[in-house]
Motif scaffolding. Structure first.
Motif, PDB file in Angstrom:
ATOM      1  N   ARG A  84      36.583  46.498  14.873  1.00 64.63           N
ATOM      2  CA  ARG A  84      35.936  45.527  15.372  1.00 64.63           C
ATOM      3  C   ARG A  84      36.528  44.304  16.349  1.00 64.63           C
ATOM      4  N   ASP A  85      37.645  43.823  15.897  1.00 63.17           N
ATOM      5  CA  ASP A  85      38.516  43.024  16.424  1.00 63.17           C
ATOM      6  C   ASP A  85      39.176  43.379  17.799  1.00 63.17           C
ATOM      7  N   LEU A  86      39.623  44.503  17.738  1.00 61.91           N
ATOM      8  CA  LEU A  86      40.426  45.158  18.953  1.00 61.91           C
ATOM      9  C   LEU A  86      39.345  45.820  19.956  1.00 61.91           C
ATOM     10  N   GLY A  87      38.103  46.077  19.594  1.00 58.02           N
ATOM     11  CA  GLY A  87      37.139  46.895  20.199  1.00 58.02           C
ATOM     12  C   GLY A  87      35.875  46.105  20.762  1.00 58.02           C
ATOM     13  N   SER A  88      36.024  44.788  20.713  1.00 60.55           N
ATOM     14  CA  SER A  88      34.754  43.668  21.148  1.00 60.55           C
ATOM     15  C   SER A  88      35.473  42.544  21.880  1.00 60.55           C
ATOM     16  N   PHE A  89      34.868  42.156  22.991  1.00 58.79           N
ATOM     17  CA  PHE A  89      35.222  41.255  23.709  1.00 58.79           C
ATOM     18  C   PHE A  89      33.864  40.217  23.961  1.00 58.79           C
ATOM     19  N   VAL A  90      34.250  39.007  24.404  1.00 57.74           N
ATOM     20  CA  VAL A  90      32.938  37.986  24.762  1.00 57.74           C
ATOM     21  C   VAL A  90      33.379  38.002  26.338  1.00 57.74           C
ATOM     22  N   VAL A  91      32.110  37.691  26.975  1.00 63.21           N
ATOM     23  CA  VAL A  91      32.421  37.534  28.409  1.00 63.21           C
ATOM     24  C   VAL A  91      31.992  36.128  28.622  1.00 63.21           C
ATOM     25  N   LEU A  92      32.855  35.506  29.448  1.00 69.17           N
ATOM     26  CA  LEU A  92      32.719  33.988  29.812  1.00 69.17           C
ATOM     27  C   LEU A  92      32.453  33.642  31.405  1.00 69.17           C
ATOM     28  N   ASP A  93      31.965  32.746  31.748  1.00 70.86           N
ATOM     29  CA  ASP A  93      31.644  32.319  33.029  1.00 70.86           C
ATOM     30  C   ASP A  93      33.131  31.592  33.487  1.00 70.86           C
ATOM     31  N   ARG A  94      33.580  32.135  34.692  1.00 71.22           N
ATOM     32  CA  ARG A  94      34.641  31.620  35.117  1.00 71.22           C
ATOM     33  C   ARG A  94      34.703  30.088  35.326  1.00 71.22           C
ATOM     34  N   LEU A  95      33.791  29.705  35.851  1.00 71.44           N
ATOM     35  CA  LEU A  95      33.555  28.173  36.308  1.00 71.44           C
ATOM     36  C   LEU A  95      33.240  27.349  35.304  1.00 71.44           C
ATOM     37  N   THR A  96      32.312  27.662  34.058  1.00 72.36           N
ATOM     38  CA  THR A  96      31.680  26.767  33.072  1.00 72.36           C
ATOM     39  C   THR A  96      32.531  27.052  31.755  1.00 72.36           C
ATOM     40  N   ASN A  97      33.146  28.146  31.617  1.00 71.65           N
ATOM     41  CA  ASN A  97      33.689  28.797  30.436  1.00 71.65           C
ATOM     42  C   ASN A  97      32.442  28.922  29.305  1.00 71.65           C
ATOM     43  N   ALA A  98      31.443  28.962  29.745  1.00 73.69           N
ATOM     44  CA  ALA A  98      30.296  29.126  28.867  1.00 73.69           C
ATOM     45  C   ALA A  98      30.225  30.726  28.438  1.00 73.69           C
ATOM     46  N   THR A  99      29.976  31.097  27.147  1.00 78.43           N
ATOM     47  CA  THR A  99      29.902  32.530  26.637  1.00 78.43           C
ATOM     48  C   THR A  99      28.531  32.999  27.173  1.00 78.43           C
ATOM     49  N   VAL A 100      28.500  34.000  28.174  1.00 81.00           N
ATOM     50  CA  VAL A 100      27.480  34.597  28.771  1.00 81.00           C
ATOM     51  C   VAL A 100      27.000  36.125  28.187  1.00 81.00           C
ATOM     52  N   GLY A 101      27.962  36.523  27.631  1.00 79.68           N
ATOM     53  CA  GLY A 101      27.844  37.962  27.161  1.00 79.68           C
ATOM     54  C   GLY A 101      28.760  38.470  26.040  1.00 79.68           C
ATOM     55  N   ALA A 102      28.642  39.579  25.580  1.00 78.15           N
ATOM     56  CA  ALA A 102      29.376  40.433  24.716  1.00 78.15           C
ATOM     57  C   ALA A 102      29.428  41.577  24.821  1.00 78.15           C
ATOM     58  N   GLY A 103      30.636  42.379  24.537  1.00 76.62           N
ATOM     59  CA  GLY A 103      30.897  43.665  24.919  1.00 76.62           C
ATOM     60  C   GLY A 103      31.476  44.481  23.834  1.00 76.62           C
ATOM     61  N   VAL A 131      36.918  31.966  57.792  1.00 78.62           N
ATOM     62  CA  VAL A 131      35.851  32.805  57.319  1.00 78.62           C
ATOM     63  C   VAL A 131      34.500  32.046  57.383  1.00 78.62           C
ATOM     64  N   SER A 132      33.354  32.687  58.252  1.00 79.43           N
ATOM     65  CA  SER A 132      32.040  31.930  58.113  1.00 79.43           C
ATOM     66  C   SER A 132      31.224  32.658  57.416  1.00 79.43           C
ATOM     67  N   PHE A 133      30.852  32.372  56.481  1.00 79.05           N
ATOM     68  CA  PHE A 133      29.947  33.032  55.476  1.00 79.05           C
ATOM     69  C   PHE A 133      28.970  32.146  54.945  1.00 79.05           C
ATOM     70  N   ILE A 134      27.698  32.257  54.629  1.00 79.79           N
ATOM     71  CA  ILE A 134      26.975  31.598  53.769  1.00 79.79           C
ATOM     72  C   ILE A 134      27.404  31.349  52.393  1.00 79.79           C
ATOM     73  N   SER A 135      27.714  32.612  51.840  1.00 79.49           N
ATOM     74  CA  SER A 135      28.627  32.519  50.551  1.00 79.49           C
ATOM     75  C   SER A 135      28.004  31.749  49.490  1.00 79.49           C
ATOM     76  N   PRO A 136      26.735  32.017  49.014  1.00 80.96           N
ATOM     77  CA  PRO A 136      25.833  31.009  48.362  1.00 80.96           C
ATOM     78  C   PRO A 136      26.338  30.559  46.984  1.00 80.96           C
ATOM     79  N   PHE A 137      27.079  31.495  46.394  1.00 83.02           N
ATOM     80  CA  PHE A 137      27.621  31.209  44.827  1.00 83.02           C
ATOM     81  C   PHE A 137      28.911  30.579  44.890  1.00 83.02           C
ATOM     82  N   ARG A 138      28.794  29.670  43.912  1.00 85.00           N
ATOM     83  CA  ARG A 138      30.078  29.105  43.676  1.00 85.00           C
ATOM     84  C   ARG A 138      31.190  30.117  43.017  1.00 85.00           C
ATOM     85  N   ALA A 139      30.693  31.057  42.041  1.00 87.81           N
ATOM     86  CA  ALA A 139      31.669  31.803  41.418  1.00 87.81           C
ATOM     87  C   ALA A 139      32.426  32.824  42.514  1.00 87.81           C
ATOM     88  N   GLU A 140      31.759  33.177  43.458  1.00 86.88           N
ATOM     89  CA  GLU A 140      32.570  33.984  44.479  1.00 86.88           C
ATOM     90  C   GLU A 140      33.257  33.314  45.437  1.00 86.88           C
TER      91      GLU A 140
END
Length: 593
Positions: free
Chosen positions: A371-390, A498-507
């Motif tokens: 479980r220790d080497l076979g699992s991971f948590v997913v974090l938001d790059r901007l807020t560092n909040a935990t958003v998922g698990a794998g 670069v001239s893009f709407i690019s609406p999301f901060r993460a991208e």
């Protein structure tokens, strides 16, 4: 004494909290003050007419007591003569699936409850699947509330038979069905005369005897969490033994990589140890001065785990904002944090398979193995909040790509061009004036002899991104591709607009991260929606308002404005020429022109 971690789960109002409360009470594990508080709470907010309401021992939140349901995960520790236990009482509602996943993530066994009168429900099957997914291999099915069905053996056998057929597909090592009444204490701790037709274990007997196996056997795995160097005379690797047993003299390999050494000492505050069993937190001193740091794994040299950067995994999404394919997140696996992307779109509480790609190779084993080497948590790059698990199933490939060193690099190209390269990223709503301002800035730079290129959102969608639509996932991929192209142009020594709407901060944060420091200038072309809609040079807002354009930014798809742009231009007070002059001033401040 051996410790068993287990969870209770099941559909709403199947009696999970009552069962654990009854278990603690009948095992004589409640202190006098706990019992007194339970008696007072039962009279005040109980649901059993003044009798002891055992659910109140675990349902501590005010909302839980008001609604009679479990929302949060309640943990309780107790001990019998045979074992120590930590139980996680998990919620039954589907919207609290993430809470249930949290409770199950460290459990070794599961008690799944159901109401005998209702039988095997969809939520029963859902929880069984999650339990299986999270690697729990031993399950007790508590067929509860049989007192309300006259302790019917026919009903019990029908329900347990149906569950057994379903559970056979989930890979459990053992499945035990127990008839009971949590409110009356039937077959919870002691065998009851009310079920003379049942000759199996009580719940407590099952908990005390279930063999969940151990990770003590098998090749050693040690996770490095800290390089311990108090002075120049000592260098050790502090961390935890995840599997097997570590001993001085063991030959180990440092992963990722091929470095090998020998364990010289196992150090603790109380002195050196002859061995470090699984679960030990120790400091390992190696015989050789090999390079090892936080996140590395010391493994048995003759049987190491694999190393890879792409995996087939099961993902559980825990955030209101859904998982978007191609969006970059952070993955924390062991003590290492790397960038990651996934190929699956998931919403809150959804579970599904996905291909996951990490930015760097990591040591891993399948979740079923470790479980220790076979699992991971997913974090938001901007807020560092935990958003998922794998949970990792297997590696997609063991091949790792390496960058090819080039003689003519970015610095050489920039010197030949006579200026520093930079990405000038203009973002804002449709109709804000991004393309007009970008064109004016490029004309001014070109007149100064600067080497430039302009990537316009509409133009790029005629070629490179012609296969993409305007869903959230497509918008993420649209910006990801342009960010990569812009980074290549910076390597070529260019000033790329670069001239893009690019609406999301993460991208936009992804695009910034692909180039060096002071090589990214974010320009927020700040125009209120009402003004942009009034201009509407392409008639897009009118079409969106009529429902002809779905997912249109500002109408039915969000725009996340920059929080700290290098340049902000307010087009309600500035002309396009004045806005372009502000951008050029920002580039001069960065030393670009």
């Amino acid at each position: 004494m051996e410790l068993l971690r287990f969870i209770t789960c099941g559909s709403v109002d199947d009696g999970k909290s009552t069962l654990i409360g009854r278990l603690l009470h009948e095992s004589k594990l409640l202190h006098a003050d706990h019992l007194a508080a339970l008696e007072a709470d039962s009279r005040r907010v109980g649901t059993r007419g003044g009798e002891l309401d055992f659910a109140l021992l675990l349902d501590g939140l005010a909302a839980e007591r008001e609604q009679g349901i479990t929302i949060d995960v309640a943990y309780r520790f107790f001990t019998t003569d045979a074992r120590r236990f930590i139980v996680a009482d998990t919620p039954g509602h589907e919207q609290y699936t993430r809470n249930m996943v949290t409770g199950a993530s460290t459990a070794q066994a599961a008690v799944i409850l159901l109401d005998a009168r209702k039988g095997v429900l969809d939520q029963t099957r859902r929880h069984a699947r999650i339990v299986s997914l999270l690697g729990i291999r031993h399950v007790a099915l508590a067929v509860n509330k049989l007192d309300l069905a006259g302790y019917s053996p026919a009903l019990f056998h029908a329900v347990s038979g149906e569950f057994a057929v379903f559970a056979a597909e989930l890979g459990f090592v053992s499945t035990t069905c127990i008839p009971m009444s949590a409110t009356e204490g039937v077959n919870v701790v002691a065998r009851s005369e009310l079920t003379p037709w049942y000759d199996g274990p009580t719940l407590l007997r099952w908990l005390e005897s279930v063999d969940v196996g151990d990770t003590a056997d098998g090749p050693s795995r040690f996770l490095v969490q800290w390089v311990n160097r108090p002075d120049a005379s000592f260098r050790g690797l502090s961390g935890r033994v995840l599997r097997g047993t570590l001993r001085p003299g063991d030959r180990i390999r440092v992963l990722p990589g091929e470095r090998e050494s020998t364990v010289d000492r196992i150090v603790t505050m109380d002195g050196d140890l002859p061995r470090a069993p699984v679960g030990s937190s120790v400091t390992v001193v190696l015989a050789d001065d090999v390079d090892a740091s936080r996140g590395d794994v010391l493994a048995a040299a003759d049987d190491p785990p694999g190393t890879a950067d792409a995996f087939s995994a099961k993902l559980v999404w825990l955030n209101e904002t859904g998982l978007l394919p191609g969006r970059r997140y952070l993955a924390k696996i062991g003590a290492r944090t790397v960038g990651c992307t996934a190929t699956k779109a998931l919403g809150l509480n959804e579970i599904g398979p996905a291909d996951v790609h990490f930015d760097a190779p990591v040591p891993f084993e399948s979740y079923r193995t470790n479980r220790d080497l076979g699992s991971f948590v997913v974090l938001d790059r901007l807020t560092n909040a935990t958003v998922g698990a794998g949970m990792i199933d297997h590696a997609l490939t063991t091949r790792t790509l390496h960058r090819q060193a080039l003689t003519v690099d970015k610095r050489a190209r920039a010197e030949r061009n006579g200026h520093r390269p930079c990405v000038v990223w203009l973002t804002g709503l449709s109709g804000a004036g991004k393309s007009t301002i970008a064109d004016l800035v490029e004309r001014a730079l070109h007149a100064q002899g600067r080497h430039t290129f302009l990537l316009d959102g509409d133009n790029v969608r005629h070629g490179l991104n012609s296969d993409l639509g305007f869903s959230a996932a497509d918008r993420v991929e649209n910006v990801r591709r342009i960010a990569e192209v812009a980074a290549l142009m910076v390597d070529a020594g260019l000033i790329v607009l670069v001239s893009f709407i690019s609406p999301f901060r993460a991208e936009r944060a992804l695009a910034r991260g692909l180039v060096g420091e002071n090589e990214f200038c974010e320009v927020f072309v700040d125009t209120p929606l009402a003004v942009a809609e009034q201009r509407d040079p392409k008639g897009l807002y009118r079409r969106a308002r009529r429902g002809e354009l779905a997912d249109f930014t500002g109408i039915d798809s969000p725009y996340e404005p920059p929080e700290h742009p290098e340049v902000r231009v307010d087009t309600t007070v500035l002309t396009a020429e004045a806005a372009a002059a502000e951008v050029l001033a920002g580039l001069r401040a960065l030393g670009v022109c």
